[in-house]
Enzyme design. Sequence first.
Site, PDB file in Angstrom:
ATOM      1  NE  ARG A 118      -0.210   0.565   4.904  1.00 20.43           N
ATOM      2  CZ  ARG A 118      -0.578   0.446   6.170  1.00 20.43           C
ATOM      3  NH1 ARG A 118      -1.669  -0.224   6.476  1.00 20.43           N
ATOM      4  NH2 ARG A 118       0.136   0.990   7.134  1.00 20.43           N
ATOM      5  CG  ASP A 125       9.005  -9.220   9.360  1.00 21.46           C
ATOM      6  OD1 ASP A 125       9.741  -8.200   9.396  1.00 21.46           O
ATOM      7  OD2 ASP A 125       8.277  -9.562  10.300  1.00 21.46           O
ATOM      8  CE1 TYR A 152       9.250   6.845  10.490  1.00 20.17           C
ATOM      9  CE2 TYR A 152       9.771   9.188  10.508  1.00 20.17           C
ATOM     10  CZ  TYR A 152       9.352   8.061   9.827  1.00 20.17           C
ATOM     11  OH  TYR A 152       9.048   8.138   8.487  1.00 20.17           O
ATOM     12  CE  LYS A 167      11.846   6.267   8.012  1.00 19.78           C
ATOM     13  NZ  LYS A 167      11.780   5.320   6.893  1.00 19.78           N
ATOM     14  CB  THR A 222       0.638   6.960   2.839  1.00 16.36           C
ATOM     15  OG1 THR A 222       1.233   7.073   4.144  1.00 16.36           O
ATOM     16  CG2 THR A 222       1.496   7.667   1.809  1.00 16.36           C
TER      17      THR A 222
HETATM   18  P1  NAD Z   1       2.423   2.888   4.785  1.00 16.23           P
HETATM   19  O1  NAD Z   1       2.184   2.576   6.220  1.00 16.23           O
HETATM   20  O2  NAD Z   1       1.276   3.033   3.886  1.00 16.23           O
HETATM   21  O3  NAD Z   1       3.429   1.846   4.116  1.00 16.23           O
HETATM   22  C1  NAD Z   1       4.445   1.201   4.827  1.00 16.23           C
HETATM   23  C2  NAD Z   1       4.430  -0.266   4.438  1.00 16.23           C
HETATM   24  O4  NAD Z   1       5.490  -0.924   5.168  1.00 16.23           O
HETATM   25  C3  NAD Z   1       3.113  -0.969   4.814  1.00 16.23           C
HETATM   26  O5  NAD Z   1       2.588  -1.657   3.707  1.00 16.23           O
HETATM   27  C4  NAD Z   1       3.531  -1.918   5.928  1.00 16.23           C
HETATM   28  O6  NAD Z   1       2.785  -3.117   5.987  1.00 16.23           O
HETATM   29  C5  NAD Z   1       4.992  -2.186   5.566  1.00 16.23           C
HETATM   30  N1  NAD Z   1       5.728  -2.759   6.705  1.00 16.23           N
HETATM   31  C6  NAD Z   1       5.639  -2.430   8.021  1.00 16.23           C
HETATM   32  N2  NAD Z   1       6.395  -3.277   8.748  1.00 16.23           N
HETATM   33  C7  NAD Z   1       7.001  -4.129   7.884  1.00 16.23           C
HETATM   34  C8  NAD Z   1       7.900  -5.208   8.025  1.00 16.23           C
HETATM   35  N3  NAD Z   1       8.342  -5.607   9.231  1.00 16.23           N
HETATM   36  N4  NAD Z   1       8.319  -5.853   6.910  1.00 16.23           N
HETATM   37  C9  NAD Z   1       7.871  -5.477   5.687  1.00 16.23           C
HETATM   38  N5  NAD Z   1       6.997  -4.475   5.482  1.00 16.23           N
HETATM   39  C10 NAD Z   1       6.574  -3.805   6.582  1.00 16.23           C
HETATM   40  O7  NAD Z   1       3.272   4.257   4.814  1.00 16.23           O
HETATM   41  P2  NAD Z   1       4.037   5.075   3.672  1.00 16.23           P
HETATM   42  O8  NAD Z   1       3.794   6.493   3.934  1.00 16.23           O
HETATM   43  O9  NAD Z   1       3.765   4.522   2.335  1.00 16.23           O
HETATM   44  O10 NAD Z   1       5.561   4.787   4.108  1.00 16.23           O
HETATM   45  C11 NAD Z   1       6.575   4.396   3.211  1.00 16.23           C
HETATM   46  C12 NAD Z   1       7.916   4.899   3.726  1.00 16.23           C
HETATM   47  O11 NAD Z   1       7.931   6.339   3.705  1.00 16.23           O
HETATM   48  C13 NAD Z   1       8.234   4.510   5.166  1.00 16.23           C
HETATM   49  O12 NAD Z   1       9.601   4.139   5.263  1.00 16.23           O
HETATM   50  C14 NAD Z   1       7.994   5.786   5.947  1.00 16.23           C
HETATM   51  O13 NAD Z   1       8.752   5.850   7.132  1.00 16.23           O
HETATM   52  C15 NAD Z   1       8.428   6.816   4.934  1.00 16.23           C
HETATM   53  N6  NAD Z   1       7.887   8.163   5.172  1.00 16.23           N
HETATM   54  C16 NAD Z   1       6.546   8.382   5.158  1.00 16.23           C
HETATM   55  C17 NAD Z   1       6.072   9.683   5.373  1.00 16.23           C
HETATM   56  C18 NAD Z   1       4.586  10.022   5.338  1.00 16.23           C
HETATM   57  O14 NAD Z   1       4.240  11.154   5.686  1.00 16.23           O
HETATM   58  N7  NAD Z   1       3.717   9.125   4.942  1.00 16.23           N
HETATM   59  C19 NAD Z   1       6.970  10.717   5.614  1.00 16.23           C
HETATM   60  C20 NAD Z   1       8.322  10.453   5.630  1.00 16.23           C
HETATM   61  C21 NAD Z   1       8.777   9.166   5.393  1.00 16.23           C
END
Ligand code: NAD
Length: 248
Positions: free
Chosen positions: A16, A59, A152, A156, A187
């Site tokens: 997702r 995972d 977090y 990062k 998201t």
């Molecule tokens: P999201 O929660 O929609 O997607 C993250 C995905 O990682 C999910 O599908 C989840 O099931 C998967 N995941 C979690 N634990 C896992 C594991 N142990 N093994 C494999 N998969 C696992 O969120 P997103 O916004 O799409 O996040 C994607 C990346 O962007 C992440 O690294 C997040 O930290 C980073 N990020 C997001 C934002 C934001 O505002 N959304 C901002 C900065 C950075």
Amino acid sequence: MGRLDDKVVLITGGSRGQGAEEGRLFTDEGATVILTDVLDELGQQTAATIEGATYRHLDVRSEPEWEAVVGGVMESHGRIDVLVNNAGIDLVKKLAATTLEEFERVVAINQTGTFLGMRTVANAMIAAEKPCSIVNISSVAGLEGVPNHGAYSGTKFAVTGMTKAAAKEWGRYGIRVNSVHPGIIETPMTEDLRSFTDDEVRAKVERTIPLRRMGQSIDIANMVLFLASDESAYCTGQAFTVDGGVHP
Ligand code: NAD
């Protein structure tokens, strides 16, 4: 001609959000995409809607699972040209209130998961003796401290640092390693934030963003596409921020 024609791309956390969007964009650009995640049912559904994508359970905390998935992709496709270490979890909590268990969970997924992915795939990439790209999804919290995100933010920053070290180690093999630093992106990770659910809060937050809108997954996917493709052939070890101009 697509920008990723003939490339085999492995994306973690691809069921997702940003990872799924990257899967959609990359297959449109000609790539064969392997989406991985722990949300298996959703991952299968997502892959079924993307021509050119398949799904595998991974995972990112598990060394044997990394070995099995990378081994399986090498067996079926012969190579991995691009790895996107996208899987991650957030923890919104004051550092002084964070338990060791919570801290270690965030480290295991965001930091150890990225390390295991880079190491496992790089060994296959080195053996392949071809130009390859690794894109690590960090955050603006990997460039500056963010209150209520101590654990977090630490993971990062670690991703930012590992990216730079790996780029220097692996450049000689033609492996490029870069990090992407999203701002607030709409998201499933952020869907509960008041900045997305409350129109008034949203308008207030948007006024603090020079480009006057929240980020969408496609904004990140476009940057990751650039870094995955040969268009960025002379970029490595760099941090690319995609946040509407908040952190210049
Ligand atoms: P999201 O929660 O929609 O997607 C993250 C995905 O990682 C999910 O599908 C989840 O099931 C998967 N995941 C979690 N634990 C896992 C594991 N142990 N093994 C494999 N998969 C696992 O969120 P997103 O916004 O799409 O996040 C994607 C990346 O962007 C992440 O690294 C997040 O930290 C980073 N990020 C997001 C934002 C934001 O505002 N959304 C901002 C900065 C950075």
